[in-house]
Enzyme design. Structure first.
Site, mmCIF file in Angstrom:
data_model
loop_
_atom_site.group_PDB
_atom_site.id
_atom_site.type_symbol
_atom_site.label_atom_id
_atom_site.label_comp_id
_atom_site.label_asym_id
_atom_site.label_seq_id
_atom_site.Cartn_x
_atom_site.Cartn_y
_atom_site.Cartn_z
ATOM 1 N N ARG A 56 7.206 16.493 6.519
ATOM 2 C CA ARG A 56 6.548 16.187 5.272
ATOM 3 C C ARG A 56 5.668 16.966 4.758
ATOM 4 O O ARG A 56 5.974 17.938 3.658
ATOM 5 C CB ARG A 56 6.029 14.812 5.395
ATOM 6 N N ASP A 57 4.438 16.819 5.074
ATOM 7 C CA ASP A 57 3.232 17.722 4.295
ATOM 8 C C ASP A 57 3.686 19.256 4.580
ATOM 9 O O ASP A 57 3.235 19.999 3.649
ATOM 10 C CB ASP A 57 1.997 17.365 5.214
ATOM 11 N N CYS A 281 -0.588 21.071 -0.393
ATOM 12 C CA CYS A 281 -0.184 19.802 -1.377
ATOM 13 C C CYS A 281 0.316 20.564 -2.529
ATOM 14 O O CYS A 281 -0.501 21.245 -3.035
ATOM 15 C CB CYS A 281 -1.255 18.977 -1.479
HETATM 16 P P1 HMG Z 1 5.542 9.053 -12.990
HETATM 17 O O1 HMG Z 1 6.108 9.835 -13.650
HETATM 18 O O2 HMG Z 1 4.180 8.421 -13.564
HETATM 19 O O3 HMG Z 1 6.265 7.626 -12.549
HETATM 20 O O4 HMG Z 1 5.259 9.275 -11.325
HETATM 21 P P2 HMG Z 1 7.070 6.611 -13.578
HETATM 22 O O5 HMG Z 1 7.028 5.396 -13.030
HETATM 23 O O6 HMG Z 1 6.578 6.671 -15.047
HETATM 24 O O7 HMG Z 1 8.649 7.093 -13.456
HETATM 25 C C1 HMG Z 1 8.950 8.309 -14.002
HETATM 26 C C2 HMG Z 1 10.533 8.864 -13.469
HETATM 27 O O8 HMG Z 1 10.067 8.846 -12.106
HETATM 28 C C3 HMG Z 1 11.569 7.717 -13.460
HETATM 29 O O9 HMG Z 1 12.449 8.230 -13.610
HETATM 30 C C4 HMG Z 1 11.315 6.836 -12.156
HETATM 31 O O10 HMG Z 1 12.381 6.057 -11.991
HETATM 32 C C5 HMG Z 1 11.026 7.816 -11.187
HETATM 33 P P3 HMG Z 1 13.458 8.862 -15.087
HETATM 34 O O11 HMG Z 1 13.510 7.613 -15.810
HETATM 35 O O12 HMG Z 1 12.496 9.757 -15.633
HETATM 36 O O13 HMG Z 1 14.755 9.457 -14.473
HETATM 37 N N1 HMG Z 1 10.363 7.592 -10.024
HETATM 38 C C6 HMG Z 1 10.606 7.776 -8.818
HETATM 39 N N2 HMG Z 1 12.019 8.442 -8.525
HETATM 40 C C7 HMG Z 1 12.091 8.535 -7.122
HETATM 41 N N3 HMG Z 1 11.181 8.088 -6.353
HETATM 42 C C8 HMG Z 1 9.875 7.280 -6.400
HETATM 43 C C9 HMG Z 1 9.913 7.113 -7.819
HETATM 44 N N4 HMG Z 1 8.892 6.533 -8.905
HETATM 45 C C10 HMG Z 1 9.195 6.826 -10.051
HETATM 46 N N5 HMG Z 1 9.196 6.872 -5.637
HETATM 47 C C11 HMG Z 1 4.999 9.285 -8.991
HETATM 48 C C12 HMG Z 1 4.790 8.850 -10.525
HETATM 49 C C13 HMG Z 1 4.139 8.610 -7.913
HETATM 50 C C14 HMG Z 1 6.677 8.829 -8.970
HETATM 51 C C15 HMG Z 1 4.857 10.797 -9.024
HETATM 52 O O14 HMG Z 1 3.865 11.078 -9.421
HETATM 53 C C16 HMG Z 1 5.225 11.410 -7.529
HETATM 54 O O15 HMG Z 1 6.364 11.409 -7.235
HETATM 55 N N6 HMG Z 1 4.332 12.043 -6.941
HETATM 56 C C17 HMG Z 1 4.365 12.473 -5.909
HETATM 57 C C18 HMG Z 1 3.179 13.469 -5.390
HETATM 58 C C19 HMG Z 1 3.442 14.038 -3.941
HETATM 59 O O16 HMG Z 1 4.497 13.594 -3.225
HETATM 60 N N7 HMG Z 1 2.576 14.762 -3.504
HETATM 61 C C20 HMG Z 1 2.254 15.076 -2.347
HETATM 62 C C21 HMG Z 1 1.965 13.989 -1.368
HETATM 63 S S1 HMG Z 1 0.253 13.694 -1.203
HETATM 64 C C22 HMG Z 1 -0.279 14.996 -0.007
HETATM 65 O O17 HMG Z 1 0.324 15.682 0.329
HETATM 66 C C23 HMG Z 1 -1.572 14.710 0.585
HETATM 67 C C24 HMG Z 1 -1.620 13.871 1.846
HETATM 68 O O18 HMG Z 1 -1.012 15.053 2.725
HETATM 69 C C25 HMG Z 1 -3.317 13.715 2.459
HETATM 70 C C26 HMG Z 1 -4.094 15.031 2.100
HETATM 71 O O19 HMG Z 1 -3.788 16.236 2.569
HETATM 72 O O20 HMG Z 1 -5.204 14.589 1.617
HETATM 73 C C27 HMG Z 1 -0.902 12.688 2.207
HETATM 74 MG MG MG Z 2 -1.882 16.829 3.481
#
Ligand code: HMG
Ligand code: MG
Length: 340
Positions: A56-57, A281
């Site tokens: 994943r990450d 990320c």
């Molecule tokens: P948004 O645009 O604010 O969401 O994104 P929304 O609710 O306004 O919806 C917009 C569109 O997204 C809609 O579709 C929804 O259906 C769809 P449209 O009508 O435009 O076709 N949607 C989704 N689709 C699939 N799965 C979902 C989902 N939710 C809404 N769950 C959202 C908000 C959270 C979805 C977006 O910002 C996002 O997907 N972000 C993901 C970011 C991410 O994955 N980052 C990496 C992971 S975090 C990380 O790596 C850190 C970590 O490792 C720890 C560390 O290192 O510190 C964990």
């Molecule tokens: Mg991470």
């Protein structure tokens, strides 16, 4: 290299053989000698649970599409290597993170090994429901100790994110699904710079009070040092029992192993890491991969700490994914094992 890529490249998956550089006798002897042989210091845990986040990450940040079958093969190799927890994918928006858009296929394709957990990231109820449909048995919600990072990463403030996570938690409780919680930017933020340990403690406490069984403290951009780690853990431990804490160190500044050691000395016994040190990320530019699982296992075994991980098999998994992606491993142990 070309021949190797033909053997293990995405297109030739069915007939792929793992590229395993012949370990010279010196390298093999060194790997054997670190298999939990040292006398353990009393201030360190006897056993550490490693949470493998590579699929994943590690892969979320790859520029080119990683074929689903390669992801599945990697996950299967990691479970064969004895990793007890493998974060398999994330149910996030495919527009935000295209690399994870095959989450359903990954969940359906992996060969679940008894005793291994395969959690997935779910930022909201939509993601949780999709994860359930795909057969996930554990999820992780991911918040941050920095407002700007929260906005960039999941498009909402920290408070808004916690409201969304409560919805996920309610649904998870109904399904009897355990929830892990992340706090990102615990030792620094790419947008805000320094992050207060008290803010980290506050967000960790809210996730724990909500019902997360474990809180993973993420040094998302790998800027922390052992001093900062100690200060931050001291603040968090006042709010969350140390048994429920994990550390998640990216290795941008080469401090990850030192930070992990300090965390172990502080009573933490859960460590996140990524095979071959893959990752970063997408919303934290310049952040390098997580600390390499191979290096963490080597260090832990050298300290006499049990992990249940078979290091040679783990090296095979790292070698497989690096050849599939045509990239060099970030694991020092893997590099040394080839050269020695
Ligand atoms: P948004 O645009 O604010 O969401 O994104 P929304 O609710 O306004 O919806 C917009 C569109 O997204 C809609 O579709 C929804 O259906 C769809 P449209 O009508 O435009 O076709 N949607 C989704 N689709 C699939 N799965 C979902 C989902 N939710 C809404 N769950 C959202 C908000 C959270 C979805 C977006 O910002 C996002 O997907 N972000 C993901 C970011 C991410 O994955 N980052 C990496 C992971 S975090 C990380 O790596 C850190 C970590 O490792 C720890 C560390 O290192 O510190 C964990
Ligand atoms: Mg991470």
């Amino acid at each position: 290299m070309a021949a190797l890529m033909m053997r293990v490249g995405p297109g030739s998956f069915a007939s792929a053989r793992v590229y395993r550089p012949a370990l010279c006798s010196a390298a093999a002897a060194i790997l054997r000698s670190v298999s939990v042989s040292a006398t353990q210091s009393s201030s360190l845990p006897e056993r550490v649970k490693i949470v493998e986040v590579g699929p994943r990450d590690g892969l979320q940040n790859e520029k080119t599409v990683v074929p689903t079958e390669v992801k599945i093969r990697l996950i299967d190799m990691l479970s064969e290597a004895g990793l007890p927890v493998i974060e398999a994918t994330s149910f996030v928006s495919p527009k935000w993170v295209p690399q994870m858009s095959d989450q359903e296929e990954v969940m359906r394709g992996l060969h679940k090994k008894a005793g291994v957990n395969y959690p997935v990231l779910t930022p909201n109820l939509k993601g949780f429901q999709a994860a359930m449909k795909a057969g996930a048995k554990e999820v992780a919600i991911f918040g941050a100790a920095s407002e700007l990072f929260s906005k960039k990463n999941i498009n909402c403030s920290v408070d808004e994110s916690l409201l969304r996570f409560e919805e996920v938690m309610r649904a998870a409780n109904q399904e009897g699904v355990p929830v892990r919680g992340y706090v990102s930017c615990v030792l620094g933020c790419p947008y805000e710079g320094k992050v207060s340990p008290n803010k980290v403690a506050e967000v960790a406490k809210r996730l724990y009070s909500m019902g997360c069984y474990e809180i993973s403290l993420g040094d998302t951009i790998g800027v922390g040092t052992p001093g900062g780690m100690t200060e931050m853990l001291n603040a968090v431990k006042k709010e969350v029992p140390v048994e429920a804490l994990a550390v998640h160190c990216h290795d941008t500044y080469g401090q990850a192993l030192a930070n992990i050691l300090v965390a172990l000395q502080n009573g933490v016994s859960v460590v996140d890491s990524s095979v071959a040190g893959l990752g970063g990320c997408p919303y934290a530019q310049g952040a390098s991969g997580n600390v390499a699982t191979e290096d963490v296992v080597y260090m832990l075994h050298g300290l006499g700490i049990h992990t249940g991980v078979d290091l040679p098999k783990l090296l095979d998994a790292g070698s497989y994914i690096c050849h599939s992606l045509n990239r060099r491993t970030n694991s020092k142990v893997a590099q040394a094992s080839c050269k020695l």
